[in-house]
Design an enzyme around this catalytic site. Structure first.
Site, PDB file in Angstrom:
ATOM      1  N   SER A  39      45.262  16.052  15.639  1.00 61.22           N
ATOM      2  CA  SER A  39      46.048  17.236  15.983  1.00 61.22           C
ATOM      3  C   SER A  39      45.233  18.506  16.219  1.00 61.22           C
ATOM      4  CB  SER A  39      47.100  17.513  14.903  1.00 61.22           C
ATOM      5  OG  SER A  39      46.503  18.028  13.745  1.00 61.22           O
ATOM      6  N   LYS A  80      46.090  23.359  10.564  1.00 59.20           N
ATOM      7  CA  LYS A  80      46.572  23.924  11.835  1.00 59.20           C
ATOM      8  C   LYS A  80      46.001  25.328  12.000  1.00 59.20           C
ATOM      9  CE  LYS A  80      49.320  20.358  12.193  1.00 59.20           C
ATOM     10  NZ  LYS A  80      48.852  19.216  12.896  1.00 59.20           N
TER      11      LYS A  80
END
Length: 185
Positions: A39, A80
């Site tokens: 990701s 993230k």
């Protein structure tokens, strides 16, 4: 000559103090983590090893574009990038980030976007109203996060806004593989 009792006690004290120092460092200052999944490509790859700074969160909240680790579930932490801060409006339009209506460049995505088919988009259009718990602005005490691999990331577009108290730390340094040694941008 047999070791004296005081020598053994000194060794035990040293071991106990060392363990306490290591535990305190891991709890309050820094902790190593391993990146799991794609990701955060191209910035971070699966199995990259990082040092996460925990102590700076005592003094300030994360800044825009900091790479943070947060508790996504009771058993799972995610990594993230912070895109939106409390009170801001966030919108993606035509593969561009707008914060409070102003275009904001994302230099960490430039190379990936240059290699895209000219008709393809890297980040699909959305506003904060489109996400779970949607609102006009990022709520107080929360941030909006995205993975750098926008096509393959479970992030605020799916999870909603991330409470600041769920953030474990800020990824500051990559130490493995050795070819990726350095700070994280």
């Amino acid at each position: 000559m047999a070791a004296r009792k005081s020598d053994w006690i000194d060794w035990i004290k040293t071991i106990i103090i060392t363990v306490i120092v290591i535990v305190l460092i891991r709890m309050f200052i820094a902790v190593p983590i391993v990146v799991e999944g794609p990701s955060m490509l191209p910035t971070l790859e699966n199995n990259d090893r990082l040092i996460v700074d925990k102590i700076s969160l005592i003094f300030q909240n994360p800044d825009r574009f900091d790479v943070v680790i947060f508790h996504a579930t009771e058993k799972k932490d995610y990594i993230k990038r912070v895109i939106g801060l409390p009170g801001e409006t966030i919108e993606y339009k035509n593969d561009q980030l707008f914060v409070d209506g102003e275009l904001v460049e994302e230099p960490y995505l430039q190379e990936v976007k240059q290699n895209l088919d000219p008709n393809a988009t890297f980040t699909t259009d959305f506003t904060l109203e489109d996400i779970p718990g949607g609102s006009m602005t990022v709520p107080d005490g929360h941030v909006f996060v995205l993975g750098d691999n926008r096509k393959n990331s479970t992030d605020s577009r799916h999870l909603g806004f991330i409470p600041l108290e769920q953030i474990v730390g800020i990824a500051r340094f990559s130490y493995w593989p050795i070819m990726n040694l350095g700070t994280i941008d």
